[in-house]
Design a protein around this motif. Structure first.
Motif, PDB file in Angstrom:
ATOM      1  N   MET A  10       0.918  -1.602  -0.127  1.00 27.58           N
ATOM      2  CA  MET A  10      -0.187   0.113  -0.015  1.00 27.58           C
ATOM      3  C   MET A  10       0.865   1.501   0.338  1.00 27.58           C
ATOM      4  N   ALA A  11       1.489   1.046   0.411  1.00 21.14           N
ATOM      5  CA  ALA A  11       2.538   2.396   1.444  1.00 21.14           C
ATOM      6  C   ALA A  11       3.083   3.130  -0.378  1.00 21.14           C
ATOM      7  N   THR A  12       3.989   1.755  -0.943  1.00 16.02           N
ATOM      8  CA  THR A  12       4.672   2.012  -2.094  1.00 16.02           C
ATOM      9  C   THR A  12       4.017   2.556  -3.516  1.00 16.02           C
ATOM     10  N   ILE A  13       2.959   0.941  -3.391  1.00 15.17           N
ATOM     11  CA  ILE A  13       2.598   0.580  -5.090  1.00 15.17           C
ATOM     12  C   ILE A  13       1.405   1.095  -5.491  1.00 15.17           C
ATOM     13  N   VAL A  14       0.363   1.328  -4.062  1.00 18.77           N
ATOM     14  CA  VAL A  14      -1.018   1.919  -4.654  1.00 18.77           C
ATOM     15  C   VAL A  14      -0.366   3.149  -4.389  1.00 18.77           C
ATOM     16  N   LYS A  15       0.355   3.765  -3.709  1.00 19.42           N
ATOM     17  CA  LYS A  15       0.197   5.589  -3.823  1.00 19.42           C
ATOM     18  C   LYS A  15       0.856   5.894  -5.339  1.00 19.42           C
ATOM     19  N   ALA A  16       2.153   4.864  -5.762  1.00 20.03           N
ATOM     20  CA  ALA A  16       2.798   5.689  -6.553  1.00 20.03           C
ATOM     21  C   ALA A  16       1.961   5.402  -8.220  1.00 20.03           C
ATOM     22  N   ALA A  17       0.712   4.080  -8.066  1.00 19.60           N
ATOM     23  CA  ALA A  17      -0.102   3.857  -9.057  1.00 19.60           C
ATOM     24  C   ALA A  17      -1.289   5.004  -8.954  1.00 19.60           C
ATOM     25  N   ALA A  18      -1.537   5.295  -7.696  1.00 26.09           N
ATOM     26  CA  ALA A  18      -3.043   6.315  -7.496  1.00 26.09           C
ATOM     27  C   ALA A  18      -2.235   7.295  -8.526  1.00 26.09           C
ATOM     28  N   PHE A  19      -0.987   7.823  -7.650  1.00 29.31           N
ATOM     29  CA  PHE A  19      -0.484   9.583  -8.711  1.00 29.31           C
ATOM     30  C   PHE A  19      -0.347   9.184  -9.551  1.00 29.31           C
ATOM     31  N   ALA A  20       0.175   8.509 -10.501  1.00 24.25           N
ATOM     32  CA  ALA A  20       0.897   8.194 -11.308  1.00 24.25           C
ATOM     33  C   ALA A  20      -1.012   7.960 -12.384  1.00 24.25           C
ATOM     34  N   GLY A  21      -2.089   7.547 -11.700  1.00 24.40           N
ATOM     35  CA  GLY A  21      -3.357   7.978 -12.472  1.00 24.40           C
ATOM     36  C   GLY A  21      -3.595   9.305 -12.212  1.00 24.40           C
ATOM     37  N   PHE A  22      -4.094   9.693 -11.097  1.00 26.74           N
ATOM     38  CA  PHE A  22      -4.375  10.993 -10.765  1.00 26.74           C
ATOM     39  C   PHE A  22      -3.582  12.177 -12.061  1.00 26.74           C
ATOM     40  N   ILE A  23      -2.180  11.660 -11.894  1.00 31.44           N
ATOM     41  CA  ILE A  23      -1.413  13.388 -13.168  1.00 31.44           C
ATOM     42  C   ILE A  23      -1.796  13.307 -13.991  1.00 31.44           C
ATOM     43  N   ARG A  24      -2.337  11.851 -14.330  1.00 25.40           N
ATOM     44  CA  ARG A  24      -2.582  11.083 -15.976  1.00 25.40           C
ATOM     45  C   ARG A  24      -3.952  12.546 -15.937  1.00 25.40           C
ATOM     46  N   LEU A  25      -4.426  12.060 -14.898  1.00 27.77           N
ATOM     47  CA  LEU A  25      -5.849  12.602 -15.295  1.00 27.77           C
ATOM     48  C   LEU A  25      -6.286  13.747 -15.260  1.00 27.77           C
ATOM     49  N   PHE A  26      -5.633  14.458 -14.466  1.00 22.90           N
ATOM     50  CA  PHE A  26      -5.504  15.812 -13.640  1.00 22.90           C
ATOM     51  C   PHE A  26      -4.689  16.922 -15.203  1.00 22.90           C
ATOM     52  N   ALA A  27      -3.613  16.619 -15.600  1.00 20.48           N
ATOM     53  CA  ALA A  27      -2.915  17.235 -15.516  1.00 20.48           C
ATOM     54  C   ALA A  27      -3.169  16.913 -17.220  1.00 20.48           C
ATOM     55  N   VAL A  28      -3.681  15.853 -18.040  1.00 21.31           N
ATOM     56  CA  VAL A  28      -3.744  16.134 -19.648  1.00 21.31           C
ATOM     57  C   VAL A  28      -5.850  16.056 -19.238  1.00 21.31           C
ATOM     58  N   GLY A  29      -6.809  15.794 -19.428  1.00 26.09           N
ATOM     59  CA  GLY A  29      -8.049  15.960 -19.152  1.00 26.09           C
ATOM     60  C   GLY A  29      -8.089  17.375 -18.643  1.00 26.09           C
ATOM     61  N   PHE A  30      -7.862  17.896 -17.330  1.00 22.44           N
ATOM     62  CA  PHE A  30      -8.445  18.750 -16.909  1.00 22.44           C
ATOM     63  C   PHE A  30      -6.919  19.453 -16.269  1.00 22.44           C
ATOM     64  N   GLY A  31      -6.098  19.425 -17.438  1.00 20.63           N
ATOM     65  CA  GLY A  31      -5.000  20.607 -17.009  1.00 20.63           C
ATOM     66  C   GLY A  31      -5.228  22.099 -17.027  1.00 20.63           C
ATOM     67  N   GLU A  32      -6.210  22.301 -18.092  1.00 21.13           N
ATOM     68  CA  GLU A  32      -6.301  23.474 -19.033  1.00 21.13           C
ATOM     69  C   GLU A  32      -6.841  24.229 -17.375  1.00 21.13           C
ATOM     70  N   LEU A  33      -8.381  23.035 -17.080  1.00 25.10           N
ATOM     71  CA  LEU A  33      -9.160  24.368 -16.422  1.00 25.10           C
ATOM     72  C   LEU A  33      -8.458  25.019 -15.335  1.00 25.10           C
ATOM     73  N   LYS A  34      -7.343  24.270 -15.074  1.00 24.59           N
ATOM     74  CA  LYS A  34      -6.055  24.556 -13.528  1.00 24.59           C
ATOM     75  C   LYS A  34      -7.177  25.540 -12.482  1.00 24.59           C
ATOM     76  N   GLU A  35      -6.462  26.610 -13.417  1.00 22.01           N
ATOM     77  CA  GLU A  35      -6.151  28.317 -11.840  1.00 22.01           C
ATOM     78  C   GLU A  35      -7.486  28.240 -11.135  1.00 22.01           C
ATOM     79  N   PRO A  36      -8.877  28.506 -11.689  1.00 22.99           N
ATOM     80  CA  PRO A  36     -10.124  28.302 -11.217  1.00 22.99           C
ATOM     81  C   PRO A  36     -10.698  27.524 -10.104  1.00 22.99           C
ATOM     82  N   VAL A  37     -10.941  25.680 -11.056  1.00 25.08           N
ATOM     83  CA  VAL A  37     -11.528  24.998 -10.250  1.00 25.08           C
ATOM     84  C   VAL A  37     -10.591  24.106  -9.976  1.00 25.08           C
ATOM     85  N   TRP A  38      -9.604  23.555  -9.621  1.00 23.90           N
ATOM     86  CA  TRP A  38      -8.785  22.266  -8.383  1.00 23.90           C
ATOM     87  C   TRP A  38      -7.439  22.642  -8.158  1.00 23.90           C
ATOM     88  N   MET A  39      -6.989  22.956  -9.146  1.00 24.46           N
ATOM     89  CA  MET A  39      -5.540  24.037  -8.451  1.00 24.46           C
ATOM     90  C   MET A  39      -5.316  24.027  -7.403  1.00 24.46           C
TER      91      MET A  39
END
Lengths: 470, 485, 112, 180
Positions: free
Chosen positions: A237-266
């Motif tokens: 949990m401490a290593t792989i799950v965290k890393a994988a969750a972050f991999a998905g996290f950054i992929r979704l937020f950077a690619v998917g919602f990257g353009e609406l950064k400032e007002p919405v989720w940043m």
């Protein structure tokens, strides 16, 4: 994709061996599988080939193994490899549990390469479901049971919230794949508005994912779960799950919602990150149980990793996150391996168990110290390189967040000094005897320490790789 | 560059050689470093530019591994390497547990210190600054005299927090400077123009780091107990060299970074420094523990040096540099003497000591030279520096100068009190036996005393060595100030 | 099928927003249950309820937008919910063997 | 009730089946949450699912309506009932709740409700209806499922396999000594 298939087949083999009652073969098989999968990934990486998994029947594929996802999955596989290596070969892990770990890894790899929300969802579930089981694998202990049910309930609950977010997003943009989300968010970002539907959808997804990575204020499950679960599940949990969750996290937020950064989720990410760093470290410094301490310090580290979302450039962010994760995983693996070694000597995971470690176990102590320094972020360790990279990238955007991070680091020293206090400083009359370590454990610890120090001392080595990939 | 390599390699080798060999190998490493340093000094021309430049990208393009030596750096390197030999000689008299680790840490420390003094890049400076902390932390903690880890941890946390503040300031400066290329280069960081507010904040960050290390008055809570509880070599390292890191940082990094608000900072530092002079001296007079006494004396001296630096005049800087060198030698010598006394009598409490001079005349004589040096008697090394410093402070503000001048008197009081109580008078107990100097104590004390006298007679070489560099730094500050106003 | 053949469409009669309100309400009822109840098996049911609210929302969006992706997503959610329920119930059974109870509050050996 | 208020204010809602079915859904959902006996909760949940299936039919999602009944009401809920019977949990086992906890839970639930409802209030301004009304038919969905969604469909295999292994692992009694 080939790596995914190889791992899946390996997992099936392990299960089969379990049925055939030849469990002693299962760990070598698993290691072999992972090695094969890793080498395939490395070959693909080096040949600069983007594996076309997309099954592009219609527009918008399901997965895309680009460089960031391949690097992430390489990291995941390597971590599992080291974890398995550090297990005592006999009887410590049934073949069935091993198979579950490998299934879970499959989920992690999916999560690092999805381009469609369905795949993200499946990835999260494939990652989590085996872990619910692993957390409860010590069936006779109430603590393990409790960890399992807590992890399960929190996991399912956060998944429900995440899905609600997906539904909102789907309604707001009409699409479920990253490409469509990117387009929609590009348009909204440029008109400088987000419809309430998208806005609340993104926030719901954010909440769901913050649950998964255990960031404050959605962290409360993690200390209990870490403490109650068997060691092998906790380290996973401490290593792989965290890393994988972050991999998905950054992929979704950077690619998917990257353009609406400032007002919405940043801002939400920033606030969560600052609180996580400061409170996580503060809470960690009061713990007396090593696993709980690591859970809280993991929360704080999560806070640092969230800072990686703030930077301007996507590929830089991914790279920084990768470096930070590498450091975090190596240090965590070292500590957990040592906890595991102590555990097999009949010690608890209490910090007192470390008392007098330094007297007869020089190598272990050295590794522990290096790992702790890396977590604090002392120079010449990879921890510093990662923190430096993340903080400088964030500085152009949010200076005060960096200040918060530095304050948190200062608080954090106390946390890791708790280990020194027992392991090195204490002048106990009956220090720990020379501990028995298997060859695998030695390799794991040595490898992690080497990674920490080498990358810490010569960051240019991997910086050159970055030029190659991005 | 080569200096760092030599000491690191020596450090690693020391760790792995068998037990009895470690100290010899360590000493050899230190001597080798010193020899190489002298060799460099031969070909060194003190014209204010950086020599022996070595530069290669390190973390990324923005952070280089970049070293260069000018006069000030050279002086600090000499101080470090000479003292290192002396410290090792002094330490060799005692049997340390885990000997190889002990010596290896000391050499590692040397490498980090050299790195601090030669680094030419903000992040690299920070890296070595932190690295210097690690070995000293373990030296203090593992071989602590009382086994109380709290003191050391407090020391570590204090300094680490200070360093983090410095890191924040550097990153901020970097973010204002070049975006591409060698962002954190010294010249680049210095060239950044800041508004007054920014300059205050950036200055605060760096100031905290240096003030903790020096330590200036409100940041000195860690100092006395750490000095007192650490093993002697660690105390020597702390007071002799590590403290100079802070002063060196003030000269090289702090004032050139924030010339926009230098007036504020120099006022602040001078006032704090002068207060520290009096405060430290007054407390030192009342101390009975010799190490504690030296710690407060050190606080007092360093306050004067910091005040001299903060005057931002050539006299002040030169005085500070001379005095830094002298103070390093004196304080290491005094700690060594204290250690010798303690090893033979098992105490360093002044009330229980006395009569040593009769039984060990050579030791007493050499100790006296060091004490006189600390007191800044003419023809010892303390004298020229102190005169220059006082002169610069007088030039800055007469009343402050007068107050600071009291240091000469106060210093004489507490040093002589220590010497008189400890060394003179009748024997303090039955069967009092105090053998004179033995083996490696001889060369250590001889070297130090020789330097005390030598520098007292011919301090000019330091001035020559550092003059051009000091002027460079002053010009850098002045130019920016004029550019702003 | 008959509904389709008559040209019937629900959104001609009921606005999409009413469906969305309905599903949000269901979701919040489920959430309330998760926070309020302590019996693990009821918590599990509340989570199922939340998932169904999500499903309802997906389906209404999907019908409204005339896009089948949403309905396929629902299909996968159902699949996963089934798997999750199986594992969750297995965990419950193993807890029950130890404690003869499924009340989560009895399992407070680990303190936050 | 919030929903009735909204229904009344909206002139275009005169479709009585929707109102009736919605009421059934909400009431049974509330019963699930508040019921003291787990068995009744399960039964109420089945009712909820059935009513949601009716909604699906009205939304032209026939395939999902059927799947919902088969998978949820048929399989999952039966599993729940089975476990309840197995564990013999019919009697009341839950301790009396402190009232403040209920208040906190209701406040947070209501808060979220308001936020989400606020996000949805003027929904018609943002999204336009599509024209294709046959998306929910089995033929369409099947085609999508085995083309575009083939990979996830197959990956559910991993999911089920791991869930199955896990459930068996946890469920079976073993004499083997504890692993750690």
């Amino acid at each position: 994709m080939i790596a995914l298939i190889i791992i899946f087949v390996g997992a099936l083999l392990c299960l089969y061996l379990g049925i055939k009652k030849q469990e002693s073969f299962s760990i070598p098989i698993a290691l072999f599988t992972l090695a094969a999968a890793m080498s395939v990934t490395v070959i693909q990486l080096l040949s600069k080939e983007v594996w076309p998994v997309e099954i592009k029947m219609r527009a918008g594929g399901m997965m895309l193994f680009d460089f960031s996802s391949q690097l992430f999955s390489l990291l995941l596989m390597l971590s599992l490899f080291l974890i398995l290596l550090s297990l005592k070969p006999v009887k410590t892990m049934g073949a069935d549990l091993l198979g579950l770990l490998m299934f879970s890894l499959c989920g992690g790899i999916l999560l690092s390469g999805f381009t469609h929300l369905v795949m993200m969802f499946l990835g999260i579930e494939i990652l989590s479901i085996p872990l619910y089981v692993l957390a409860g694998a010590n069936k006779k202990y109430a603590s393990s049971n409790e960890a399992a049910i807590k992890y399960f309930l929190m996991g399912a609950f956060s998944t429900a919230i995440l899905l609600m977010g997906c539904a909102f997003i789907y309604g707001g943009t009409g699409s479920l794949d990253l490409e469509g989300l990117n387009k929609a968010s590009y348009m909204m970002g440029h008109m400088n508005l987000a419809t309430p539907l998208v806005f609340s959808g993104v926030l719901l997804i954010l909440v769901g994912l913050l649950f998964k990575v255990a960031a404050i204020p959605f962290h409360f499950w993690s200390p209990d779960v870490y403490e109650g679960s068997p060691n092998r599940a906790t380290v996973f949990m401490a290593t792989i799950v965290k890393a994988a969750a972050f991999a998905g996290f950054i992929r979704l937020f950077a690619v998917g919602f990257g353009e609406l950064k400032e007002p919405v989720w940043m801002n939400a990410v920033i606030v969560s990150s600052a609180i996580s760093i400061i409170l996580g470290n503060a809470a960690a410094s009061m713990q007396t149980n090593a696993k709980r301490l690591l859970a809280y310090s993991g929360i704080a580290q999560t806070g640092y990793m969230l800072i990686a979302f703030v930077g301007v450039d996507f590929s830089d962010n991914v790279w920084n996150l990768l470096i930070y994760l590498t450091g975090y995983i190596s240090a965590t693996l070292v500590v957990f391996t040592i906890i595991d070694i102590l555990d097999s000597e009949g010690k608890t995971s209490d910090l007192k168990a470390f008392e007098g470690l330094g007297v007869n176990n020089k190598g272990l102590t050295f590794a522990l110290i290096v790992a702790m320094f890396s977590m604090i972020g002392i120079p010449l360790t990879i921890g510093f390189v990662g923190k430096y990279a993340i903080l400088t990238a964030a500085f152009y955007v949010k200076p005060w967040l960096v200040v918060a991070a530095l304050v948190g680091s200062a608080i954090g020293i106390g946390v890791y000094f708790n280990f020194f206090k027992y392991a090195v400083m204490s002048r106990t009359d009956n220090p720990l005897p020379k501990l028995n370590t298997t060859a695998g454990q030695k390799i794991t610890i040595a490898f992690c320490t080497l990674v920490i120090l080498l990358i810490g001392a010569m960051p240019m080595v991997i910086a050159n790789f970055k030029e190659l990939f991005f | 560059m080569e200096l760092i390599l030599i000491s690191i390699i020596a450090s690693i080798i020391t760790y792995f050689v068998p037990k009895g060999m470690a100290k010899m190998v360590a000493l050899l490493g230190a001597i080798l470093t010193l020899a190489y340093n002298s060799f460099m000094l031969q070909s060194f021309v003190a014209d204010g530019t950086k020599k022996f430049v070595f530069d290669t990208p390190w973390f990324s393009d923005a952070v280089h591994f970049s070293v260069g030596i000018d006069g000030i750096s050279m002086l600090m390197l000499l101080l470090t390497n000479i003292l290192m030999v002396v410290i090792l000689l002094g330490a060799m008299r005692k049997e340390w547990k885990r000997e190889s680790l002990f010596y290896s840490l000391i050499l590692f420390m040397q490498a980090a210190l050299i790195g601090v003094f030669v680094s030419n890049d903000g992040i690299m400076f920070y890296v070595f600054w932190e690295l210097a902390l690690i070995p000293i932390y373990f030296l203090c903690a593992l071989w602590s005299e009382t086994g109380d880890y709290k003191t050391t941890t407090r020391f570590f946390i204090y300094t680490f927090m200070g360093s983090l503040a410095m890191l924040g300031s550097f990153i901020y400066l970097g973010s204002k400077g070049l975006v591409d290329g060698h962002t954190f280069a010294y010249d680049n960081l210095v060239a950044v123009k800041l508004s007054t507010t920014e300059s205050m904040w950036v200055g605060l960050g760096i100031f905290i780091a240096f003030a903790v290390k020096i330590p200036l008055l409100p940041f000195n809570a860690w100092q006395p107990s750490t000095y007192a509880e650490s093993p002697t070599p660690a105390s020597q390292l702390l007071s002799g060299i590590m403290l100079k890191m802070g002063l060196y940082g003030l000269i090289r990094w702090f004032f050139p970074m924030v010339p926009e608000t230098y007036e504020f900072w120099s006022n602040l530092i001078i006032i704090l420094g002068v207060i520290a002079v009096i405060h430290g001296a007054l407390i030192a007079i009342r101390q009975n523990g010799m190490k504690r006494l030296t710690a407060f004396a050190s606080l007092s001296h360093v306050g004067l040096i910091a005040a001299g630096i903060a005057t931002i005049t050539i006299v002040g800087l030169q005085g500070a540099l001379v005095q830094m060198f002298a103070h390093g030698i004196n304080v290491v010598g005094i700690f060594l003497c204290i250690d010798i006394i303690q090893r033979r009598t098992q105490t360093r409490d002044l009330t229980q000591l006395g009569g040593i001079a009769k039984q060990a005349p050579y030791f007493a004589a050499l100790f006296l030279i060091l004490v006189l040096g600390t007191m800044a008697v003419p023809f010892t090394n303390g004298f020229p520096g102190e005169i220059l410093l006082l002169k610069s402070i007088f030039g800055y503000h007469t009343i402050l100068g007068v107050i600071a001048g009291l240091t000469v008197i106060l210093c004489a009081v507490y040093m002589l009190r220590m010497y008189q109580k400890g060394m003179l008078g009748g024997p303090s107990g039955e069967n009092f036996d105090f053998p004179d100097l033995q083996k490696s104590e001889w060369p250590a004390l001889i070297i130090l005393s020789a330097m005390v006298i030598g520098m007292g007679i011919y301090p000019q070489w330091i001035v020559e060595l550092t003059e051009a560099s000091s002027e460079n730094i002053l010009n850098m500050i002045k130019e920016t100030v004029e550019g702003v106003s | 099928m008959s509904l389709l053949e008559t040209g019937f469409h629900i959104f001609d009669k009921v606005g999409i927003s009413n469906y969305l309100f309905l599903s949000v309400l269901l979701f919040c009822i489920g959430l309330f249950g998760v926070l309020y109840r302590r019996n693990a098996i009821i918590l599990l049911m509340c989570i199922e309820l939340m998932l169904n609210a999500v499903n309802l929302m997906f389906v209404s969006f999907s019908s409204y937008l005339g896009d089948s992706n949403g309905q396929l997503f629902v299909f996968f959610i159902m699949v996963v919910a089934a798997a999750e329920a199986a594992v969750g119930l297995a965990i419950l059974v193993s807890i029950y063997r130890n404690t003869r109870n499924t009340d989560v509050s009895f399992l407070d050996n680990l303190k936050g | 009730m919030l929903l009735t208020l909204l229904l009344e204010t909206r002139p275009n809602v005169q479709f009585w089946p929707f109102i009736v079915v919605s009421f059934i859904t909400i009431l049974s959902a509330l019963y699930v949450v508040t019921s003291k006996k787990p068995v009744y909760s399960v039964l109420a949940l089945i009712v909820t699912f059935l009513s949601i299936s009716v909604h699906y039919v009205m939304l032209n999602a026939q395939f999902l309506a059927i799947v919902n009944i088969i998978v949820y009401a048929g399989a999952i809920m039966v599993l729940f009932l089975f476990v309840l019977m197995l564990l013999n949990l019919k009697k009341e086992t839950e301790p009396v709740k402190h009232i403040s906890w209920g208040i906190i839970a209701s406040i947070s639930g209501l808060l979220l409700l308001f936020v989400l409802v606020a996000a949805l209030v003027s929904i018609d301004d943002y999204i336009q209806p599509g024209l294709d009304r046959e998306v929910g038919l089995i033929k369409n969905l099947g085609q999508m499922l085995f083309t575009k969604y083939l990979v996830p469909f197959e990956l559910t295999g991993i999911l089920f396999l791991s869930a199955m292994v896990g459930a068996v692992l946890l469920g079976k009694r073993e004499k083997k000594e504890e692993l750690s």
